[in-house]
Design an enzyme around this catalytic site. Sequence first.
Site, PDB file in Angstrom:
ATOM      1  CB  SER A 196      52.696  54.360  55.229  1.00 20.01           C
ATOM      2  OG  SER A 196      53.485  54.415  54.065  1.00 20.01           O
ATOM      3  CD  GLN A 197      52.692  54.791  62.672  1.00 19.57           C
ATOM      4  OE1 GLN A 197      53.776  55.240  62.269  1.00 19.57           O
ATOM      5  NE2 GLN A 197      52.269  54.956  63.899  1.00 19.57           N
TER       6      GLN A 197
END
Length: 226
Positions: A75-76
């Site tokens: 994920s970011q």
Amino acid sequence: MNVHPLPPSALRGEGMTSQRARDRLASKLKEEGIRDQRVIDVIRNLPRHHFIDQALHSRAYENTALPIGHGQTISQPWVVARMTEALLEFGMPQKVLEVGTGSGYQAVVLASLVPQLFTVERIEELLRQARRRFRQLGLNNIRSRHDDGKLGWPDEAPFDAIILTAAGDAIPTQLLDQLSPTGVLVAPVGSPSSQMLIRLRGDGQGDFIQEELGAVSFVPLLGGIG
Ligand code: SAH
């Protein structure tokens, strides 16, 4: 403060470059609205490049999601930070369940803050790699399992907090059943093209207070094991 510092071995071989890159990433998270300094400090100290393929190391401290194989992504960092602070906002949860181990990055961020972290992944190879990273980082408060995370981890329930890192069109009821009465659950919900980050908080009487925390983009929550 309930932060477990990573052992020096976790940072061995780190050049100044990646520490500087992590400092920049930490500043960016702050600029973009992350308020919980404990979460920012953990991300600043955690070598994200350990969680991705060598070919992508130069991009490890960009604020973007990156591929980790098997069609999945790490994920970011901003999203990891936002979900983590949303989970911690009402007090430090003691026992936390993550659905979707993936690279193990979100699991390690959480395990650096909470006493006990349980994580479930449906793709065996990803779980194997994540477990190797947990060992290398010397974290011994993570338990992981190869299973369909929609089913939760009934033997360990209830959890004070549950985080889903893959998006379904609804939150599986088995997970709601495994949340403690005043527990907090954070999850992306929606279709691949339109997802909302949702936070549910148990009111202690069997109902949930629901909040929308903003639009996000996650890989789908799938059924069964891969
Ligand atoms: N938390 C991860 C994000 C990985 S992407 C990280 O920090 O890297 C989401 C992960 O959820 C993928 O690895 C995917 O295989 C997994 N996933 C999807 N549906 C699942 C399910 N039903 N049970 C367990 N894991 C699931």
